[in-house]
Design a protein around this motif. Structure first.
Motif, PDB file in Angstrom:
ATOM      1  N   GLN A 166       4.504   5.217   2.616  1.00 56.77           N
ATOM      2  CA  GLN A 166       4.833   6.605   2.956  1.00 56.77           C
ATOM      3  C   GLN A 166       4.911   6.799   4.464  1.00 56.77           C
ATOM      4  O   GLN A 166       5.796   7.489   4.981  1.00 56.77           O
ATOM      5  N   ASN A 167       3.978   6.192   5.186  1.00 55.36           N
ATOM      6  CA  ASN A 167       3.976   6.353   6.638  1.00 55.36           C
ATOM      7  C   ASN A 167       5.159   5.646   7.287  1.00 55.36           C
ATOM      8  O   ASN A 167       5.771   6.176   8.229  1.00 55.36           O
ATOM      9  N   ILE A 216      -9.735   6.558   4.445  1.00 56.50           N
ATOM     10  CA  ILE A 216      -9.272   5.171   4.501  1.00 56.50           C
ATOM     11  C   ILE A 216     -10.481   4.281   4.252  1.00 56.50           C
ATOM     12  O   ILE A 216     -11.560   4.538   4.791  1.00 56.50           O
ATOM     13  N   GLU A 254      -5.010  -0.716   5.091  1.00 54.47           N
ATOM     14  CA  GLU A 254      -4.669   0.569   5.697  1.00 54.47           C
ATOM     15  C   GLU A 254      -5.381   0.731   7.039  1.00 54.47           C
ATOM     16  O   GLU A 254      -4.799   1.234   8.008  1.00 54.47           O
ATOM     17  N   LYS A 256       0.068   4.269   0.821  1.00 56.36           N
ATOM     18  CA  LYS A 256      -0.139   5.037   2.059  1.00 56.36           C
ATOM     19  C   LYS A 256       0.715   4.482   3.193  1.00 56.36           C
ATOM     20  O   LYS A 256       1.316   5.231   3.965  1.00 56.36           O
ATOM     21  N   SER A 261       0.846  -1.188   0.000  1.00 52.08           N
ATOM     22  CA  SER A 261       0.000   0.000   0.000  1.00 52.08           C
ATOM     23  C   SER A 261       0.882   1.239   0.000  1.00 52.08           C
ATOM     24  O   SER A 261       1.778   1.367   0.843  1.00 52.08           O
TER      25      SER A 261
END
Length: 437
Positions: A125-126, A188, A194, A122, A120
């Motif tokens: 990136q986190n 989300i 996620e 997202k 994913s």
């Protein structure tokens, strides 16, 4: 600052475990056996001057309620004689870390693809942002602090990792409703990986914290659902220093009734519902001006809405630094927010002795009592907002009564001194740990 070349990728075990569970994977990583050691609060006979580290995952300073909170807390604690340091990403040299971004991101992707067959963006990136912040914070000597106070869930996770060798009291203050809010606004997808990943971050922030300081009681049920125990939570309302009243000449002498809305121009602040409400009471606005204070991504859209609704008496003032002066000249303050915790702008309006109309969001009803210290509307209800505006436009006596009650509450419960004193008491309650060792 000493540079340390970090390893390419060390996953946070609890986050990988959450994703393993989502994908039904039984292969386990080495478990984290360092369980948090909670400390029971106790009364100290004598207050100790403390060294406090406040950590935030977001840049500081930055515009918004979080900056105001951190600034107020720091100044208040320093006023009591404590030493306070702030650690934010923009306080560290990034160049050598940023150079590793591409290699790191590729390593993380490969880890997830090999383990789950997909990744994913997202989450990638986190993972990068959290790992980067952890590398930065390794330059900080945690051993010299008495208290660590994380201001978000991500920092709470990172500080838990770094604090294992020191076991300092780690406090956590959530400033938003975390994954719950992101699901609510479809940021989300429900049932997605996620959701599993970010809920694991939420739970770890709650469960690894020595104590949680809530901004309002509204947080309690959500945090209970994430594993927080009642005895490990304390609610302390945000305090502000609104400053000295502006001179008398700044009062409204135009003869017009001025309605002011102070907020960033973002979807969840509900400006569009305010404009819809104003269009419903057009006949009441003959001698009224509406001031919209703030900037944001929705400015052009909101200006077009006003043009379409022919609201010629709505004025966009942009970002301003003279908020006390603007409020002094106002008669009614409106915040039509659809999602909030404890908005600073409402507290400012209370200190400015203004009649307030706002919504039943987050902790707002805890500081604004409907028909006593303000008027409360349901979020997103333009018709109800129009009715509340009509009531205050028609009744100046009620405006004065609501305004006075709001100011009395603010002066008693919402000052920096009140906030700092209560938080200091929580900090002090954990210091017996060091004395007993």
């Amino acid at each position: 600052m000493t540079r340390r070349k970090p390893p390419l990728f060390i996953p946070y075990p609890h986050l990988v475990s959450a994703m393993d569970q989502y994908y039904g994977l039984t292969k386990a990583l080495k478990k984290d056996k360092n369980k948090p050691d909670f400390v029971k609060p106790s009364e100290l006979r004598q207050k100790k001057k403390m060294k406090i580290l406040i950590t935030t995952f977001w840049d500081y300073p930055f515009v918004g309620g979080l900056q105001n909170y951190i600034t107020a807390l720091k100044s208040g604690l320093e006023g009591l004689g404590h030493i306070v340091h702030i650690a934010a990403p923009n306080h560290f040299e990034k160049s050598y870390i940023e150079g590793m971004r591409q290699t790191f991101m590729e390593d993380v992707k490969q880890f997830f693809v090999k383990r789950y067959g997909s990744f994913s963006e997202k989450i990638i990136q986190n993972v990068w942002r959290m790992q980067k912040y952890e590398w930065m914070l390794k330059c900080v000597d945690i051993s010299k602090y008495d208290i660590i106070h994380a201001q978000d869930r991500f920092t709470a996770n990172v500080m838990h990792q770094l604090n294992k060798d020191y076991q300092k009291p780690l406090l956590f203050t959530p400033h938003g409703f975390m994954t719950h809010t992101r699901l609510k606004f479809n940021l989300i997808e429900k049932g997605s990986v996620e959701e599993a990943y970010f809920l694991a971050i939420d739970r770890k922030a709650v469960q690894s914290s020595t104590h949680i300081i809530n901004l309002c009681e509204y947080f309690r049920p959500l945090l209970n659902g994430l594993g927080a125990e009642e005895r490990k939570m304390t609610t302390v309302y945000t305090g502000i220093d609104f400053g000295i009243d502006p001179p008398e000449k700044s009062k409204n002498t135009s003869g017009k009734t001025i309605i002011t809305c102070i907020s960033r121009l973002r979807p969840r602040k509900g400006h569009k519902y305010l404009f819809e409400a104003l269009s419903l009471i057009r006949n009441k606005l003959v001698n009224v001006e509406i001031w919209i204070v703030g900037e944001g991504s929705m400015r052009e859209e909101l200006e077009r809405q006003c043009q379409d609704l022919q609201l010629e008496n709505v004025h966009f003032l942009g970002k301003r630094k003279d908020i006390p002066k603007i409020l002094k000249r106002s008669d009614i303050f409106v915040l039509p927010t659809t999602s909030d915790t404890l908005p600073i702008s409402v507290i400012e309006a209370m200190f400015a002795r203004k009649a307030i109309i706002t919504t039943n969001c987050g902790g707002i009803p805890e500081i604004i009592q409907d028909n006593h210290s303000g008027l409360i509307a349901e979020p997103g209800n333009s018709q109800q907002l129009a009715e509340k505006l009509t009531i205050l436009l028609d009744d100046s006596t009620l405006r004065n009564s609501l305004a006075q009650n709001a100011k009395c509450f603010a002066e008693q419960h919402l000052t920096i001194a009140s906030m700092t004193r209560k938080i200091e008491e929580v900090y002090q309650s954990f210091l017996h740990r060091g004395e007993m060792q």
